[in-house]
Design a protein around this motif. Structure first.
Motif, short mmCIF file in Angstrom:
data_model
loop_
_atom_site.label_atom_id
_atom_site.label_comp_id
_atom_site.label_asym_id
_atom_site.label_seq_id
_atom_site.Cartn_x
_atom_site.Cartn_y
_atom_site.Cartn_z
N VAL A 274 6.66 10.51 12.88
CA VAL A 274 6.40 9.26 13.60
C VAL A 274 5.65 8.31 12.67
CG1 VAL A 274 5.40 8.19 15.65
CG2 VAL A 274 6.25 10.54 15.77
N ALA A 275 6.22 7.16 12.41
CA ALA A 275 5.60 6.17 11.52
C ALA A 275 4.75 5.20 12.32
CB ALA A 275 6.68 5.40 10.76
N SER A 276 3.57 4.90 11.81
CA SER A 276 2.71 3.91 12.45
C SER A 276 3.18 2.51 12.08
CB SER A 276 1.25 4.10 12.01
OG SER A 276 1.11 3.80 10.62
N CYS A 277 2.70 1.53 12.83
CA CYS A 277 3.06 0.14 12.54
C CYS A 277 2.15 -0.44 11.46
CB CYS A 277 2.96 -0.70 13.81
SG CYS A 277 3.60 -2.37 13.63
N GLY A 278 0.94 0.08 11.38
CA GLY A 278 -0.02 -0.39 10.38
C GLY A 278 -0.91 0.75 9.95
N THR A 279 -1.88 0.46 9.11
CA THR A 279 -2.83 1.48 8.66
C THR A 279 -4.23 1.20 9.20
OG1 THR A 279 -3.31 0.29 6.61
CG2 THR A 279 -1.50 1.88 6.56
N ASN A 462 -6.06 11.91 -4.08
CA ASN A 462 -6.00 10.91 -5.16
C ASN A 462 -7.19 9.94 -5.12
OD1 ASN A 462 -3.45 11.84 -6.19
ND2 ASN A 462 -2.47 10.85 -4.44
N GLY A 463 -8.32 10.44 -4.63
CA GLY A 463 -9.53 9.64 -4.62
C GLY A 463 -9.60 8.60 -3.52
N VAL A 464 -8.69 8.67 -2.54
CA VAL A 464 -8.66 7.68 -1.46
C VAL A 464 -9.21 8.30 -0.18
CG1 VAL A 464 -7.21 6.17 -0.05
CG2 VAL A 464 -6.68 6.53 -2.47
N PHE A 465 -10.11 7.56 0.48
CA PHE A 465 -10.69 8.00 1.75
C PHE A 465 -10.40 6.96 2.84
CE2 PHE A 465 -13.17 10.18 -1.46
CZ PHE A 465 -13.37 11.44 -0.93
N LEU A 466 -10.54 7.41 4.08
CA LEU A 466 -10.40 6.56 5.26
C LEU A 466 -8.99 5.98 5.36
CD1 LEU A 466 -13.91 4.82 5.22
CD2 LEU A 466 -13.25 7.02 6.21
N HIS A 467 -8.86 4.70 5.72
CA HIS A 467 -7.55 4.11 5.95
C HIS A 467 -7.63 2.61 5.67
CE1 HIS A 467 -9.82 4.03 9.79
NE2 HIS A 467 -9.39 2.79 9.83
N GLY A 468 -6.56 1.89 5.96
CA GLY A 468 -6.59 0.43 5.82
C GLY A 468 -5.93 -0.11 4.58
N LEU A 469 -5.33 0.75 3.75
CA LEU A 469 -4.62 0.23 2.58
C LEU A 469 -3.37 -0.53 3.02
CD1 LEU A 469 -4.74 3.18 0.01
CD2 LEU A 469 -5.91 0.99 -0.16
N PRO A 470 -2.96 -1.54 2.26
CA PRO A 470 -1.72 -2.25 2.59
C PRO A 470 -0.56 -1.27 2.78
CG PRO A 470 -2.88 -3.39 0.84
CD PRO A 470 -3.62 -2.10 1.07
N TYR A 471 0.24 -1.50 3.80
CA TYR A 471 1.27 -0.55 4.21
C TYR A 471 2.24 -0.21 3.09
CZ TYR A 471 4.07 1.84 7.76
OH TYR A 471 4.73 2.79 8.51
N SER A 472 2.55 -1.20 2.24
CA SER A 472 3.57 -1.01 1.21
C SER A 472 3.21 0.09 0.22
CB SER A 472 3.82 -2.32 0.45
OG SER A 472 2.62 -2.80 -0.13
N PHE A 473 1.91 0.32 -0.03
CA PHE A 473 1.56 1.40 -0.96
C PHE A 473 0.49 2.34 -0.41
CE2 PHE A 473 -0.91 -2.31 -2.38
CZ PHE A 473 -2.21 -1.81 -2.36
N ALA A 474 0.28 2.29 0.91
CA ALA A 474 -0.64 3.24 1.54
C ALA A 474 -0.03 4.64 1.48
CB ALA A 474 -0.90 2.84 2.98
N PRO A 475 -0.83 5.67 1.23
CA PRO A 475 -0.28 7.03 1.21
C PRO A 475 0.25 7.42 2.58
CG PRO A 475 -2.69 7.06 1.16
CD PRO A 475 -2.28 5.64 0.98
N ILE A 476 1.17 8.37 2.61
CA ILE A 476 1.82 8.76 3.84
C ILE A 476 0.82 9.29 4.87
CG2 ILE A 476 2.33 11.15 3.18
CD1 ILE A 476 5.17 10.63 4.47
N TYR A 477 -0.32 9.80 4.39
CA TYR A 477 -1.35 10.31 5.31
C TYR A 477 -1.86 9.21 6.24
CZ TYR A 477 -1.42 14.06 1.86
OH TYR A 477 -1.06 15.09 1.01
N GLN A 478 -1.82 7.97 5.79
CA GLN A 478 -2.26 6.85 6.63
C GLN A 478 -1.14 6.30 7.50
OE1 GLN A 478 -4.51 3.79 4.56
NE2 GLN A 478 -5.33 5.26 3.09
#
Length: 545
Positions: A274-279, A462-478
């Motif tokens: 299930v894909a989210s609409c945003g991060t 990869n050194g990334v915590f929490l969420h909110g990265l732009p959708y185009s390059f946000a990791p799949i975890y977000q």
């Protein structure tokens, strides 16, 4: 003697162009350290370490900021602006360095829409120390430094001209390298402080407070309930909106730990992809209730037209929103809402925080006070970070040792994952209790539940915590979220749902939050011209008689 003192005081005073240079140096050497670390990591991994390019970046950033600061350094306004910039840049630098998050438009929006309680969760000894050293102390220096009253326009222009030459010189030697790295790593530009977060702030303020008013558009005006069965029992449906839960940590989706200890015994159907609409909540929540798909979604449009909740209300469905997170993001403005009081002291609230089980209090009376077919929207605090350890009580600590601090980047990877998994486990407990509640009233209602998280979370990958990265390059975890369904026997029969079919769809189909608008209308038997059956997750497995 007096002449000597007067001459000495003049020497100690700084001119406006000198102040700009000093602050630009501070930004180049200190504030943008997270950018240099990221750039170094990119160059090293690409096996094309260009020492000249890397060493030129502080000079490049100095030149850019020197131009900017010379343009804003004028009598009366220079100090307030510089103090504001240094303080905010210190916070932005902390966020980028410790969480790997860029402060883009969405993050600015989240900041403006975050309540005080949520904002407090980000405070820690580490963050306070960082901001004190890199923000407060330099700001005090700026506040007390003496500046010459006279502004030398010539010196300002010379300083700007030299900075432009520096930029052009670096571009001449490294344009191809910069262009290539920029295309492959678009997030790099978002890490440069203060240019990117200032431009993002400008865009948000302009679109929110200074944009041309959009005329509100009503959609689904033909909405009405249809009777697809002969059942005399009304429908009672719980829509449970999760917070920051990622699909990868769900036992029902293949995760090796027992994070779904409770719902795995409740015959729930879990959708794996299930894909989210945003991060971020500020995007995902209004988007999922909007008739717009993720590709179509624009906040300015979505906020000025009816959403699924508005159409359900128009069709005569009785609706209630129960809140324990940062708000409904305006999607439930036209229905009754109740919000937990975090300041009260009770079984589930400690004066600062309420566990999600508090949302079940008064639920029986809430149901009775509604009429006909009804939906209760339950907005959980869920797995909201960074202080995951505050989202579950001690008796629900399934995995240990957990991270007992909100600057999670300073905890071990094991303890961070343990804390996060405890939040998933506790959310699972709450959902199971909600299912038990529905089972208890299934003789009076046809009962069903849908649980869905708004977005996922990074836990240090990869050194990334929490969420909110732009959708185009946000990791799949977000971007991948859990979605679970539960239905009583009578609900299935009344709605003519083939459970085996739904289970097959859950395992083999890819869906997104685009389905929520149409699934809510469909499952509540609301007919309207804006309903799209192909985006109704129940439709393929449902025969309307």
């Amino acid at each position: 003697m007096n002449l000597k003192l007067e001459s000495l005081s003049k020497i100690n005073k700084k001119s406006y162009f000198q102040l700009s240079i000093l602050i630009a140096l501070y930004y180049a050497l200190i504030i943008n350290i997270p950018f240099y670390i990221k750039l170094y990591d990119i160059l090293e991994k690409s096996n094309s370490m260009n020492i000249g390019l890397f060493l030129s970046m502080p000079i490049f950033i100095f030149a850019i900021t020197n131009i900017l600061f010379n343009l804003i350094s004028w009598p009366y306004i220079a100090k307030p602006i510089f103090i504001f910039l240094i303080l905010t840049s210190s916070i932005v630098s902390y966020v980028i360095y410790n969480y790997g998050i860029s402060v883009d438009y969405g993050m600015i929006q989240n900041t403006f829409e975050t309540d005080i309680g949520e904002a407090k969760s980000y405070l820690s000894v580490h963050s306070i120390f960082w901001v004190t050293i890199t923000g407060i102390i330099p700001s005090l220096v700026v506040a007390f430094v003496k500046i010459k009253k006279r502004v030398s326009i010539i010196k300002k222009l010379v300083s700007i001209f030299i900075s432009i030459l520096i930029i052009l010189l670096i571009a001449f030697f490294y344009f191809k390298d910069l262009s290539y790295i920029g295309r492959k790593n678009s997030e790099l530009k978002e890490m440069i402080v203060p240019t990117y977060y200032l431009s993002s702030s400008y865009k948000y303020i302009r679109s929110t407070y200074f944009s041309i008013p959009v005329v509100y558009k009503k959609i689904g005006e033909d909405a009405k309930q249809i009777s697809s069965n002969t059942s005399k029992k009304p429908t009672l449906f719980f829509f449970v909106l999760g917070e920051t839960a990622r699909s990868q940590n769900y036992q029902l989706n293949g995760y090796p730990r027992p994070t779904n200890e409770y719902t795995s015994k409740q015959n729930v159907i879990s959708f794996k992809d299930v894909a989210s609409c945003g991060t971020a909540t500020a995007v995902s929540v209004p988007c999922m209730f909007s008739a717009l798909t993720r590709e179509e979604y624009q906040e300015s449009i979505a906020k000025h037209q009816d959403n699924a909740i508005d159409i359900l209300k128009r069709a005569g469905i009785s609706l209630l929103w129960k809140e324990n997170d940062g708000g409904d993001k305006d999607v439930a403005d036209n229905i009754t809402k109740t919000t937990l009081n975090r300041e009260e002291i009770s079984e589930f609230c400690n004066g600062n925080n309420c566990y999600d089980m508090a949302l079940l209090e008064n639920l029986d009376s809430d149901i009775k006070n509604m009429q006909g077919n009804r939906i209760i929207f339950i907005h959980l605090m869920g797995s909201h970070g960074p202080n995951y350890f505050k989202r579950y009580p001690d008796n629900q600590k399934k995995f240990a040792p957990d991270c007992q601090r909100n600057d999670v980047e300073n905890c071990s990877s094991e303890s961070i994952i343990n804390s996060y998994d405890n939040t998933i486990h506790y959310t699972d407990f709450v959902i199971s209790k909600l299912i038990d509640k529905l089972k208890g009233v299934s003789d009076q209602y046809n009962t069903g539940l849908l649980y869905l998280s708004d977005h996922g979370e990074s836990l240090g990958e990869n050194g990334v915590f929490l969420h909110g990265l732009p959708y185009s390059f946000a990791p799949i975890y977000q971007r991948r979220v859990p979605l679970m369904l539960w239905m009583s026997d009578d609900f299935e029969k009344t709605k003519n749902i083939d459970q085996a079919c739904l289970k097959n769809e859950a395992q083999n189909s890819s869906i997104s939050q685009d389905y929520i608008f149409h699934s809510l209308l469909g499952i509540m038997d609301v007919t309207t011209s804006v309903y799209k059956p192909e985006l109704d997750l129940y439709k393929k497995c449902r025969e309307i008689k």
